[in-house]
Design a protein around this motif. Structure first.
Motif, mmCIF file in Angstrom:
data_model
loop_
_atom_site.group_PDB
_atom_site.id
_atom_site.type_symbol
_atom_site.label_atom_id
_atom_site.label_comp_id
_atom_site.label_asym_id
_atom_site.label_seq_id
_atom_site.Cartn_x
_atom_site.Cartn_y
_atom_site.Cartn_z
ATOM 1 N N ALA A 177 1.667 -38.301 -43.632
ATOM 2 C CA ALA A 177 0.606 -38.946 -43.528
ATOM 3 C C ALA A 177 0.153 -38.601 -41.859
ATOM 4 C CB ALA A 177 0.124 -40.381 -42.231
ATOM 5 N N ARG A 178 -1.023 -38.011 -41.524
ATOM 6 C CA ARG A 178 -1.323 -37.577 -40.272
ATOM 7 C C ARG A 178 -1.377 -38.008 -38.872
ATOM 8 N NH1 ARG A 178 -6.498 -34.176 -40.907
ATOM 9 N NH2 ARG A 178 -5.716 -32.598 -39.012
ATOM 10 N N ARG A 179 -0.527 -37.793 -37.689
ATOM 11 C CA ARG A 179 -0.452 -38.422 -37.043
ATOM 12 C C ARG A 179 -1.891 -38.168 -35.836
ATOM 13 N NH1 ARG A 179 5.137 -37.423 -33.705
ATOM 14 N NH2 ARG A 179 3.489 -37.058 -31.891
ATOM 15 N N ARG A 180 -2.251 -39.561 -34.981
ATOM 16 C CA ARG A 180 -3.491 -39.223 -33.922
ATOM 17 C C ARG A 180 -2.775 -38.731 -32.925
ATOM 18 N NH1 ARG A 180 -8.257 -43.072 -33.996
ATOM 19 N NH2 ARG A 180 -8.504 -41.608 -32.102
ATOM 20 N N ARG A 181 -3.578 -37.688 -32.202
ATOM 21 C CA ARG A 181 -3.199 -37.299 -31.171
ATOM 22 C C ARG A 181 -3.423 -38.023 -30.153
ATOM 23 N NH1 ARG A 181 -5.520 -31.067 -31.126
ATOM 24 N NH2 ARG A 181 -3.988 -30.786 -32.963
ATOM 25 N N GLU A 182 -2.371 -37.994 -28.702
ATOM 26 C CA GLU A 182 -2.792 -39.257 -27.993
ATOM 27 C C GLU A 182 -3.042 -38.286 -26.674
ATOM 28 O OE1 GLU A 182 -0.437 -42.206 -27.193
ATOM 29 O OE2 GLU A 182 -0.528 -43.098 -30.221
ATOM 30 N N TYR A 183 -3.898 -38.579 -25.849
ATOM 31 C CA TYR A 183 -3.905 -38.024 -24.665
ATOM 32 C C TYR A 183 -3.960 -38.714 -23.654
ATOM 33 C CZ TYR A 183 -6.096 -34.486 -27.910
ATOM 34 O OH TYR A 183 -6.541 -33.609 -29.185
ATOM 35 N N GLU A 184 -3.155 -38.062 -22.341
ATOM 36 C CA GLU A 184 -3.142 -38.752 -20.777
ATOM 37 C C GLU A 184 -4.732 -39.613 -20.895
ATOM 38 O OE1 GLU A 184 -1.307 -36.513 -18.920
ATOM 39 O OE2 GLU A 184 0.408 -35.852 -19.765
ATOM 40 N N ASP A 185 -5.403 -38.785 -20.639
ATOM 41 C CA ASP A 185 -6.198 -39.251 -19.679
ATOM 42 C C ASP A 185 -7.914 -39.496 -21.047
ATOM 43 O OD1 ASP A 185 -7.409 -37.389 -21.892
ATOM 44 O OD2 ASP A 185 -8.610 -36.468 -20.312
ATOM 45 N N ASP A 186 -7.116 -40.148 -22.490
ATOM 46 C CA ASP A 186 -7.992 -40.901 -23.156
ATOM 47 C C ASP A 186 -8.252 -42.352 -22.970
ATOM 48 O OD1 ASP A 186 -9.719 -41.487 -25.045
ATOM 49 O OD2 ASP A 186 -7.961 -41.015 -26.837
#
Length: 92
Positions: free
Chosen positions: A2-11
């Motif tokens: 499965a593809r992992r969603r990117r998690e951003y610091e400023d999101d």
């Protein structure tokens, strides 16, 4: 896998613009826009008066074509006068 969603610091998770209705353009050419089922009901329901009957649309197109041809004729006549004057000046 499965593809992992990117998690951003400023999101912070807010949606700025909903892009769910946007589709990709066709690679083989322009796709015709979807036509409403009944143009009169569309104009009445949306509150805008942007519907133009086909007969009026034809006259608008012909009027724009006439204006463009008149402008083109003016440029061609001007170019012809310039060529005539240059030929008279240089005595060809």
């Amino acid at each position: 896998m499965a593809r992992r969603r990117r998690e951003y610091e400023d999101d912070d998770g807010r949606t700025i613009a909903d892009m769910s209705d946007v589709s990709r353009p066709s690679l083989m050419g322009r796709r015709a826009p979807e036509k409403p089922e009944d143009p009169l009901s569309r104009a009445d329901s949306s509150g805008s008066d942007d519907y133009i009957p086909p007969e009026d649309r034809k006259w608008y197109v012909l009027g724009a074509l006439k204006a463009a041809l008149l402008i083109a004729l003016a440029f061609i006549a001007g170019l012809g006068i310039v060529i005539f004057v240059l030929l008279k000046l240089w005595g060809a």
